[in-house]
Design an enzyme around this catalytic site. Structure first.
Site, short mmCIF file in Angstrom:
data_model
loop_
_atom_site.label_atom_id
_atom_site.label_comp_id
_atom_site.label_asym_id
_atom_site.label_seq_id
_atom_site.Cartn_x
_atom_site.Cartn_y
_atom_site.Cartn_z
N ARG A 47 0.81 -1.22 0.00
CA ARG A 47 0.00 0.00 0.00
C ARG A 47 0.84 1.26 0.00
O ARG A 47 0.37 2.33 -0.40
CB ARG A 47 -0.93 0.00 1.22
CG ARG A 47 -2.06 -1.01 1.12
CD ARG A 47 -3.06 -0.80 2.25
NE ARG A 47 -4.23 -1.66 2.11
CZ ARG A 47 -5.29 -1.60 2.89
NH1 ARG A 47 -5.33 -0.72 3.88
NH2 ARG A 47 -6.32 -2.41 2.69
N LYS A 146 2.22 -18.36 7.58
CA LYS A 146 1.43 -18.66 8.76
C LYS A 146 1.05 -17.35 9.47
O LYS A 146 1.70 -16.32 9.24
CB LYS A 146 2.20 -19.57 9.72
CG LYS A 146 3.39 -18.86 10.40
CD LYS A 146 3.98 -19.72 11.48
CE LYS A 146 5.09 -18.99 12.20
NZ LYS A 146 4.64 -17.88 13.03
N LYS A 180 15.29 -25.53 7.60
CA LYS A 180 16.56 -25.45 8.33
C LYS A 180 17.40 -26.70 8.07
O LYS A 180 16.89 -27.81 7.96
CB LYS A 180 16.31 -25.28 9.83
CG LYS A 180 15.76 -23.90 10.21
CD LYS A 180 15.53 -23.77 11.68
CE LYS A 180 15.08 -22.37 12.06
NZ LYS A 180 16.16 -21.37 11.91
N GLU A 214 12.08 -17.92 22.56
CA GLU A 214 12.52 -16.63 22.01
C GLU A 214 12.79 -15.68 23.17
O GLU A 214 12.07 -15.68 24.17
CB GLU A 214 11.44 -16.04 21.11
CG GLU A 214 11.08 -16.90 19.91
CD GLU A 214 9.94 -16.29 19.09
OE1 GLU A 214 10.20 -15.87 17.97
OE2 GLU A 214 8.81 -16.22 19.61
N HIS A 238 5.03 -24.63 13.51
CA HIS A 238 6.39 -25.11 13.72
C HIS A 238 6.47 -26.37 14.57
O HIS A 238 7.09 -27.37 14.18
CB HIS A 238 7.23 -24.02 14.40
CG HIS A 238 7.31 -22.74 13.63
ND1 HIS A 238 7.30 -22.69 12.26
CD2 HIS A 238 7.42 -21.45 14.04
CE1 HIS A 238 7.41 -21.44 11.86
NE2 HIS A 238 7.47 -20.67 12.92
N LYS A 338 7.73 -16.53 24.45
CA LYS A 338 8.46 -15.28 24.23
C LYS A 338 9.06 -14.81 25.55
O LYS A 338 8.62 -15.18 26.63
CB LYS A 338 7.52 -14.21 23.66
CG LYS A 338 7.12 -14.47 22.21
CD LYS A 338 6.39 -13.29 21.61
CE LYS A 338 6.15 -13.48 20.13
NZ LYS A 338 7.39 -13.53 19.33
#
Length: 486
Positions: A47, A146, A180, A214, A238, A338
């Site tokens: 956009r 995803k 990976k 993470e 995942h 996280k």
């Protein structure tokens, strides 16, 4: 047949985070190392009303940030930039697709990749616009990022809309973890060697742990993340895909549908988690304020874009089980979160101890363990028992390590490099089929619904830790422990 030297790569969300951080650097590397690239065309769309020069400046700045300094040169960038273009495009404006058609011209003999690095809510409109503009050719492919939907019904709606324009053989549902090198090596380890496969079953494997941790928070994407959460964002894609690679039966060959047939059997063998079992076999958490690398970080509820009182989970742990002969009774512990203590993605295979221990372990339990590390560094490690030097016959674990970056002196391909090339070549092996996606949502949906109906909020955990203590309790009830705690 269209060749690699003649392809168009149309990147929807071309100025977004994924495009700038992963996709354009991956394309840069493949251009630099890939031989004849004269026929490449890469068109970013979005956009933002950017000129080509503005887009190139943005892309260059991003590539300088995310490409290793030793790999980036002005000469390499200039050669790559010749293939880059930009077209402002509103996904909901049919006339804009006509402008894209005019830019692409007659490309019936060229591979056309439409990479949808956008929110899933735009997938249907984009595919409809492409179809209406006559842009979908027999050599076209569409890549879907995803999370594909919020639940089974929304995933099916998206698949119906995309499937109305593209055939299943043209649809690439991407999960970058499958690209990976260590995941490829897990396949090679299992099916290219005779050592492990006889032990790869309930008789010799005590438990399997799959973790993706993470250290980052929501990274400025609070509003988007709050509508998704860790279960939809990480487990549905995942973690379940990695579980499939670990647990699948040996395929007859490595053709796409043969491999995906075996993965589907794993998903359909997952024991349902519903009713009272949700509380017993799952943990959801949400991070509070804490510290990462010695620096204070805010609680999830204090992140920008997060509504007050949000119950969205930033951590999930699940005890999964498979109802089949190979794996009956073996727990598969899935964990993601996280603001965790370390950035880590790994698969841990804990083998059972020897049937009659005649040697005493100096510390802990005398058992073998295989650790497949996916990030931050890709490696394989096998823990064996060896004698402690000196008097006596005590044993302790020693490790046989294979660091892929040291074993192979060439630069390792990034996961997106491999997967983008697979898309261009039409190789579907590492991409999810529609029935796989359905099976994953069917297993997860009862958990989602129970959490939404329940009155209990996510369990708190301090940022910079390994998650709620309930996660350790979940696995300890079986007499096991997470790898970092054992």
């Amino acid at each position: 047949m269209a060749t690699l030297e003649t392809f168009d790569f149309i990147l929807f969300g071309g100025s977004g985070d994924l495009a700038m951080r992963k996709l354009l650097p991956a394309l840069f590397y493949r251009h630099r190392d890939g031989g004849d690239t004269r026929g490449w065309r890469i068109i970013g769309t979005g956009r933002n009303a950017l000129s080509r020069e503005q887009y190139l400046n943005l892309a260059r700045q991003s590539c300088r940030t995310y490409i290793a300094a030793k790999d980036f040169s002005e000469a390499s960038w200039s050669a790559f930039a010749q293939h880059l273009d930009y077209l402002p495009l509103d996904a909901n404006n049919g006339q804009h697709y006509q402008a894209l058609a005019a830019k692409l011209g007659d490309g019936a003999s060229r591979v056309r990749v439409f990479y949808l690095a956008t929110t899933p809510g735009l997938f249907a409109d984009i595919c409809s616009g492409l179809g209406a503009a006559g842009l979908v050719t027999p050599h076209s492919r569409v890549v879907l990022e995803k999370p594909l939907g919020r639940d089974l019904a929304s995933a099916r709606r998206i698949n119906e809309a995309v499937g109305a324009v593209f055939s299943e053989a043209q649809i690439f549902r991407i999960d970058h973890y499958l690209g990976k090198e260590t995941v490829q090596n897990l396949i090679a380890l299992r099916f290219g060697n005779v050592l492990f496969e006889p032990l790869w079953n309930r008789s010799w494997v005590r438990d399997v742990q799959i973790s993706i941790a993470e250290t980052v928070g929501v990274e400025g994407r609070g509003e988007f993340y709050d509508s998704i959460g860790a279960l939809r964002d990480m487990v549905q894609s995942h973690l379940l895909q990695l579980l499939c690679i670990v647990a699948m039966e040996p395929p007859a060959n490595i053709e796409a549908d043969t491999m995906r047939d075996e993965k589907l059997k794993v998903l359909r063998a997952l024991r349902p988690i519903a009713g009272e079992e949700v509380a017993a076999r799952t943990v959801r958490g949400q991070y509070n304020a804490g510290a990462i690398d010695g620096k204070p970080v805010p609680a999830y509820l204090d992140e920008p874009g997060i509504p007050a009182g949000s119950r969205t989970e930033t951590f999930v742990a699940i005890k999964a089980e498979l109802g089949n002969w190979r794996w009956a009774g073996v727990p598969f512990y899935l964990r993601t979160g996280k603001r965790m203590q370390e950035r880590l993605a790994e698969i841990v295979i804990n083998f059972r101890g020897v049937p009659h221990p005649v040697l005493r372990a100096a510390t802990g339990e005398a058992a073998n363990r295989l650790v497949i590390t996916l990030q931050p560094d890709e490696s394989l490690r096998l823990d064996l028992m060896a004698k402690v030097p000196g008097e006596g016959m005590n044993v302790q674990p020693i490790s046989l390590d294979v660091a892929l970056s040291e074993t192979y002196q060439t630069r390792q391909w990034d996961a997106y490099e491999r997967l983008i090339m697979d898309v261009i070549h039409g190789k579907l092996t590492l991409f999810m089929r529609r029935d796989e996606l359905d099976a994953a949502w069917q297993w997860l949906e009862p958990i989602l619904k129970d959490w939404e109906r329940g009155s209990q909020p996510p369990k708190p955990y301090a940022a910079g830790t390994w998650g709620p203590t309930a996660s350790s309790t979940l696995i300890a009830r079986d007499g096991n422990a997470w790898r970092e705690e054992s």
